[in-house]
Design an enzyme around this catalytic site. Structure first.
Site, mmCIF file in Angstrom:
data_model
loop_
_atom_site.group_PDB
_atom_site.id
_atom_site.type_symbol
_atom_site.label_atom_id
_atom_site.label_comp_id
_atom_site.label_asym_id
_atom_site.label_seq_id
_atom_site.Cartn_x
_atom_site.Cartn_y
_atom_site.Cartn_z
ATOM 1 N N CYS B 100 0.899 -1.147 0.000
ATOM 2 C CA CYS B 100 0.000 0.000 0.000
ATOM 3 C C CYS B 100 0.941 1.201 0.000
ATOM 4 C CB CYS B 100 -0.857 -0.014 1.269
ATOM 5 S SG CYS B 100 -1.964 1.383 1.343
ATOM 6 N N GLU B 208 -6.490 12.160 -5.634
ATOM 7 C CA GLU B 208 -6.788 13.511 -5.145
ATOM 8 C C GLU B 208 -6.108 14.556 -6.037
ATOM 9 O OE1 GLU B 208 -6.591 14.239 -0.737
ATOM 10 O OE2 GLU B 208 -4.982 15.583 -1.345
ATOM 11 N N HIS B 404 3.798 7.814 7.970
ATOM 12 C CA HIS B 404 3.145 7.556 6.680
ATOM 13 C C HIS B 404 1.823 8.277 6.488
ATOM 14 C CE1 HIS B 404 0.145 5.032 8.543
ATOM 15 N NE2 HIS B 404 -0.278 4.525 7.423
ATOM 16 N N GLY B 405 1.275 8.895 7.523
ATOM 17 C CA GLY B 405 -0.016 9.563 7.329
ATOM 18 C C GLY B 405 -0.559 10.095 8.637
ATOM 19 N N GLY B 407 -3.377 8.787 10.497
ATOM 20 C CA GLY B 407 -3.825 7.804 11.490
ATOM 21 C C GLY B 407 -5.205 8.181 12.009
#
Lengths: 137, 481
Positions: B100, B208, B404-405, B407
């Protein structure tokens, strides 16, 4: 028999209660129908045989739910109900009926990636069977 | 402080140590500020950091990034490295959605040029890139030999088939191709992969449209072509059903293997096998094959983004829309790192974590040698995302890894409850963000407030020196599953 969703931040955790093993699997089928098609009614036009044999009941339930998810991912098959030829704590054989997912009639749901062993519980109690399953979303 | 009865010591503003106790073979190291750490109280993810520290052959600490949350065996946001001879590999340390990851494209257009055509562009992207649960392509169904080539060559296969350029490959982690072994991938997994290449999927995956809203590092931003107001395309997806099935298959293998090799596990979900075992070699081959599927998947989605641009905008806009970078979030890879003054080859598990190699690293293409590897950190669909670059700090302290992001901070059930009386797409539209989604439930579950503020997460890794902020991106259009 009944099922309820338990709190979890990222995924879906479900607890199932049923008076018999057959009904536990019937309820698990209903959980899967709910996760795949929401509240939409699902007809029983199609039938798929299912046969699973494992070392314990938790793995049996895991194997059954994984089979349903695989059928959905490859054939868009949404389960409605299960009929048993045989069910023991380590083996089951029967037929799952349902229909192909139809976006015009079925609510599109977030993708279920997998059925996991995380917190997987299947236990026989005085009142019947209790299971907890975590679905990875 | 104690997190669910686990003692945690504050090291500095951004670091927390979980001291080695009991069967732990090493310390835990959590990157967080005080507020993010407070949020972890009562969450099982700190216990998962401890559990990973029990595994044989772990090298350095069991690491958690500031976007850590409860995962399957390993926490999401976890990084752990294992010695190549004495260590293990665990499918739970990679996750179900193998590779991913995210990729970012930048267009030659500014947001002001995109905005008037945005509804048509979003509609075209929604029509051109199937999204939603079990989504598949009617125009691309792989034959068995084609699928095998995807599993073996990844994005390189896609470029050879005309879906992109050699330049794209330079801008993908590992060149978009790992040594995959199609024979290690089950028939079931392959069956799940035939029709899903070039699809987004569901949940937090998206395509996006956004723009560069703020610049923190002008030199790096210039080198990446990310000038102020540049219109961008962010793609988040992975290996789809094929990857989930590979994980399932090898979890079964590893449950057996852990017992056979006498590995004591504090949690069955950490099932693993020695890196030298045939089970590990088979999993690595299958995992790399699934990772290749994900690289090819994102490469195809880039092609469909470019196709939409050709449809909506005249001229050579699509040809001049370049890949900035593509990184994996869920993967295990052999890498060489300095550990206590020695160079050691280790298998780094990154689960919900991003590789963040520093300037000068030999694995980076020439174009990134002076600035370091681009790191892409998506936020939620209503606020912002970030581009960072890798740093020497990350290489020295976290095996070249960072967050990574955002959460999740709200469960899906809570999010739906909050969103139910509202019209979330309309709210977003009023804020200048168009959304197209296959399901209302996904939109409700993915409301911006269901996620932590990604700025807080990024500020921690920037402050700790394990990533360096370059630009902030703001969304103007989102396609979701």
């Amino acid at each position: 028999m009944t099922y309820r969703f338990l709190p979890h931040t990222a995924d879906i955790r479900v607890a199932i209660e049923a008076p018999s093993l057959e009904l536990l699997f019937a309820e698990a089928t209903e959980v899967m129908r709910q996760l795949l098609a929401g509240d939409s009614p699902v007809e029983s036009h199609l039938r798929h045989p299912v046969r699973i044999s494992t070392g314990d009941t938790a793995e049996l339930l895991l194997g059954y739910l994984r089979e349903l998810l695989y059928r959905f991912d490859t054939d868009r098959f949404v389960p409605a109900r299960v009929a048993f030829d045989m069910a023991t704590p380590t083996q089951m054989a029967g037929e799952v009926s349902g229909e192909k997912f139809d976006p015009a009639r079925h609510q599109v749901q977030p993708e279920v990636k997998a059925v996991t062993r995380h917190g997987l519980v299947v236990a026989h109690k005085d009142t019947g069977w209790h299971a907890e399953v975590l679905f990875d979303l | 402080m104690a997190t669910d009865r686990i003692a945690v010591e504050r090291v500095d503003e951004y670091r927390w140590r979980v001291p080695r106790t009991g069967g732990m073979r090493t310390d835990g190291l959590i990157f967080a500020d005080a507020e993010l750490m407070h949020d972890l109280e009562g969450d099982q993810c700190v216990q998962q950091v401890v559990n990973v520290a029990h595994l044989p052959g772990i090298v350095g600490p069991s690491i958690a990034m500031p976007d850590i949350h409860w995962g399957y065996g390993f926490p999401i946001g976890g990084v752990a490295a294992f010695d190549e001879r004495e260590g293990v590999i665990s499918p739970g340390g990679v996750g179900y959605d193998i590779n991913c990851g995210v990729r970012l494209l930048r267009s030659p257009l500014s947001v002001d040029e995109i905005r008037p055509r945005l509804p048509a562009l979003i509609d075209s992207l929604y029509a051109g890139i199937p999204s939603g649960v079990g989504s598949s392509r009617s125009d691309l169904r792989l034959s068995q030999p084609e699928l095998e080539r995807v599993l073996e060559h990844g994005a390189r296969w896609a470029v050879k088939e005309g879906y992109g350029s050699e330049r794209d490959l330079e801008c993908i982690e590992a060149g978009g191709s790992l040594p995959g072994d199609p024979d290690a991938v089950s028939t079931r997994a392959k069956k799940r992969g035939f029709a899903q290449l070039g699809t987004v999927g569901s949940g937090n995956h998206f395509v996006e449209v956004g723009y560069v809203a703020e610049i923190y590092d002008e030199e790096a931003a210039n080198r990446l072509g990310l000038a102020p107001r540049t219109a961008t395309f962010f793609i988040h997806s992975g290996s789809r059903g094929l990857g989930y099935q590979v994980c399932d298959d090898y979890l079964d293998t590893m449950v057996q293997a852990a017992g056979r090799y006498g590995i004591e596990l504090p949690d069955k979900q950490l099932c693993c096998a020695p890196l030298t075992s045939p089970e590990a070699k088979a999993y690595l081959g299958a995992m790399n094959a699934a990772a290749n599927y994900a690289f090819a998947n994102r490469q195809l989605m880039s092609h469909y983004v470019r196709r939409s641009l050709t449809t909506i905008f005249s001229g050579d806009v699509a040809d001049r829309t370049d890949l900035v970078y593509d990184v994996a979030h869920n993967i295990a890879k052999f890498e060489t790192h300095q550990v206590q003054g020695q160079r050691r080859r280790v298998c780094v598990h990154r689960k919900g974590a991003t590789r963040a190699f520093p300037p000068g690293h030999a694995e980076l293409a020439d174009r990134f040698q002076d600035i370091g590897q681009p790191v892409l950190i998506p936020g939620d669909m209503g606020r912002y995302s970030f581009v960072l670059v890798g740093t020497p700090g990350a290489f020295n302290e976290t095996f070249g890894s960072t967050c990574h992001g955002a959460g999740r901070r709200m469960s899906r059930h809570q999010a739906k409850k909050v969103a139910r009386p509202r019209n979330v797409p309309k709210e977003l539209e009023e804020r200048g963000i168009l959304i197209r989604a296959a399901s209302r439930r996904t939109v409700d579950e993915e409301i911006p407030e269901a996620y932590k503020d990604v700025k807080q997460v990024v500020d921690v890794v920037h402050g700790a020196g394990i990533g360096k902020k370059v630009v902030k991106l703001v969304p103007i259009g989102v396609v979701k599953g």
